[in-house]
Scaffold this motif. Structure first.
Motif, PDB file in Angstrom:
ATOM      1  N   GLU A   6       0.774  -1.253  -0.016  1.00  0.00           N
ATOM      2  CA  GLU A   6      -0.006  -0.144   0.037  1.00  0.00           C
ATOM      3  C   GLU A   6       0.877   1.343  -0.106  1.00  0.00           C
ATOM      4  N   SER A   7       0.180   2.478  -0.469  1.00  0.00           N
ATOM      5  CA  SER A   7       1.228   3.551  -0.747  1.00  0.00           C
ATOM      6  C   SER A   7      -0.051   4.840  -0.667  1.00  0.00           C
ATOM      7  N   GLY A   8       0.394   5.929  -0.623  1.00  0.00           N
ATOM      8  CA  GLY A   8      -0.342   7.098  -0.953  1.00  0.00           C
ATOM      9  C   GLY A   8      -0.834   7.760   0.613  1.00  0.00           C
ATOM     10  N   SER A  17      -8.199  15.423   0.480  1.00  0.00           N
ATOM     11  CA  SER A  17      -8.265  14.184  -0.392  1.00  0.00           C
ATOM     12  C   SER A  17      -7.172  13.511  -0.368  1.00  0.00           C
ATOM     13  N   LEU A  18      -7.064  12.118  -0.407  1.00  0.00           N
ATOM     14  CA  LEU A  18      -5.902  11.556  -0.716  1.00  0.00           C
ATOM     15  C   LEU A  18      -6.367  10.455  -1.592  1.00  0.00           C
ATOM     16  N   ARG A  19      -5.315   9.618  -2.365  1.00  0.00           N
ATOM     17  CA  ARG A  19      -5.631   8.395  -3.154  1.00  0.00           C
ATOM     18  C   ARG A  19      -4.539   7.468  -2.790  1.00  0.00           C
ATOM     19  N   LEU A  20      -4.977   6.445  -2.240  1.00  0.00           N
ATOM     20  CA  LEU A  20      -4.307   5.127  -1.645  1.00  0.00           C
ATOM     21  C   LEU A  20      -3.953   4.153  -3.056  1.00  0.00           C
ATOM     22  N   SER A  21      -2.960   3.663  -3.196  1.00  0.00           N
ATOM     23  CA  SER A  21      -2.679   2.586  -4.001  1.00  0.00           C
ATOM     24  C   SER A  21      -2.206   1.182  -3.429  1.00  0.00           C
ATOM     25  N   CYS A  22      -2.712   0.235  -3.755  1.00  0.00           N
ATOM     26  CA  CYS A  22      -2.259  -1.007  -3.397  1.00  0.00           C
ATOM     27  C   CYS A  22      -1.912  -1.971  -4.688  1.00  0.00           C
ATOM     28  N   GLY A  35     -10.116  -5.735  -1.272  1.00  0.00           N
ATOM     29  CA  GLY A  35     -10.646  -4.755  -0.282  1.00  0.00           C
ATOM     30  C   GLY A  35      -9.745  -4.157   0.494  1.00  0.00           C
ATOM     31  N   TRP A  36     -10.213  -2.978   1.029  1.00  0.00           N
ATOM     32  CA  TRP A  36      -9.550  -1.943   1.766  1.00  0.00           C
ATOM     33  C   TRP A  36     -10.173  -2.292   3.339  1.00  0.00           C
ATOM     34  N   PHE A  37      -9.290  -1.956   4.095  1.00  0.00           N
ATOM     35  CA  PHE A  37      -9.674  -2.075   5.789  1.00  0.00           C
ATOM     36  C   PHE A  37      -8.873  -1.099   6.313  1.00  0.00           C
ATOM     37  N   ARG A  38      -9.303  -0.710   7.469  1.00  0.00           N
ATOM     38  CA  ARG A  38      -8.374   0.336   8.349  1.00  0.00           C
ATOM     39  C   ARG A  38      -8.614  -0.139  10.019  1.00  0.00           C
ATOM     40  N   GLN A  39      -7.618   0.534  10.439  1.00  0.00           N
ATOM     41  CA  GLN A  39      -7.342   0.297  11.809  1.00  0.00           C
ATOM     42  C   GLN A  39      -6.960   1.176  12.411  1.00  0.00           C
ATOM     43  N   ALA A  40      -7.738   1.974  13.176  1.00  0.00           N
ATOM     44  CA  ALA A  40      -7.503   3.197  14.111  1.00  0.00           C
ATOM     45  C   ALA A  40      -6.762   2.585  15.504  1.00  0.00           C
ATOM     46  N   PRO A  41      -6.003   3.304  16.196  1.00  0.00           N
ATOM     47  CA  PRO A  41      -5.292   3.080  17.421  1.00  0.00           C
ATOM     48  C   PRO A  41      -6.585   2.550  18.436  1.00  0.00           C
ATOM     49  N   GLY A  42      -6.272   1.437  19.003  1.00  0.00           N
ATOM     50  CA  GLY A  42      -7.166   1.067  20.177  1.00  0.00           C
ATOM     51  C   GLY A  42      -8.591   0.354  19.589  1.00  0.00           C
ATOM     52  N   LYS A  43      -8.650   0.228  18.239  1.00  0.00           N
ATOM     53  CA  LYS A  43      -9.675  -0.179  17.703  1.00  0.00           C
ATOM     54  C   LYS A  43      -9.638  -1.395  16.815  1.00  0.00           C
ATOM     55  N   GLU A  44     -10.625  -2.190  16.645  1.00  0.00           N
ATOM     56  CA  GLU A  44     -10.670  -3.225  15.883  1.00  0.00           C
ATOM     57  C   GLU A  44     -10.491  -2.832  14.215  1.00  0.00           C
ATOM     58  N   ARG A  45      -9.806  -3.728  13.272  1.00  0.00           N
ATOM     59  CA  ARG A  45      -9.698  -3.505  11.826  1.00  0.00           C
ATOM     60  C   ARG A  45     -11.210  -3.397  11.382  1.00  0.00           C
ATOM     61  N   GLU A  46     -11.439  -2.521  10.538  1.00  0.00           N
ATOM     62  CA  GLU A  46     -12.855  -2.300  10.029  1.00  0.00           C
ATOM     63  C   GLU A  46     -12.636  -2.428   8.500  1.00  0.00           C
ATOM     64  N   GLY A 115       0.174  -2.136   5.344  1.00  0.00           N
ATOM     65  CA  GLY A 115      -0.469  -0.851   5.454  1.00  0.00           C
ATOM     66  C   GLY A 115      -0.017   0.566   5.329  1.00  0.00           C
ATOM     67  N   THR A 116      -0.806   1.705   4.962  1.00  0.00           N
ATOM     68  CA  THR A 116      -0.400   3.174   5.049  1.00  0.00           C
ATOM     69  C   THR A 116      -1.190   3.965   5.967  1.00  0.00           C
ATOM     70  N   GLN A 117      -0.368   4.600   6.685  1.00  0.00           N
ATOM     71  CA  GLN A 117      -0.901   5.551   7.710  1.00  0.00           C
ATOM     72  C   GLN A 117      -1.839   6.719   6.817  1.00  0.00           C
TER      73      GLN A 117
END
Length: 122
Positions: A6-8, A17-22, A35-46, A115-117
């Motif tokens: 992942e990047s971007g 805006s941002l555009r992520l690439s995989c 698919g794209w998922f995300r995980q914030a600090p202290g939270k489950e991946r969604e 992952g990419t932040q």
């Protein structure tokens, strides 16, 4: 299997805006939904978004509908996530992965990238 990359990601102000690439290898990418998922600090991946192999079918989390768009370029073995109208609550590490079916359930996915932040400031 080679993991996708992942990047971007980056730091952006709210409303931006941002555009992520995989980018994945052909063996990893061909014939699979992505698919794209995300995980914030202290939270489950969604779940965020998913696109079929053909690109004809997509699905989104309610929290990003109308703001994010998933797409793919099969000859380039790359999937994208265009993120508009970003909010601070979108801050997370964003991951891509493949699945044999279009689903929101992370257990169906494999070959996760590193992952990419994405950080959205208010």
């Amino acid at each position: 299997q080679v993991q996708p990359v992942e990047s971007g990601g980056g730091l952006v102000q709210a409303g931006g805006s941002l555009r992520l690439s995989c980018a994945a290898s052909g063996r990893t990418f061909r014939g699979y939904a992505m698919g794209w998922f995300r995980q914030a600090p202290g939270k489950e991946r969604e779940f965020v978004a998913v696109i079929s192999w053909s690109g004809d079918s997509t699905d989104y989390a309610n929290s990003v509908k109308g703001r994010f768009t998933i797409s793919r370029d099969n000859p380039k073995n790359t999937v994208y996530l265009q993120m508009n109208s970003l909010k601070p609550e979108d801050t997370a590490v964003y991951y891509c992965a493949r699945s044999p079916v279009i689903t929101k359930w992370s257990t169906s996915y494999e070959n996760w990238g590193q992952g990419t932040q994405v950080t959205v400031s208010s």
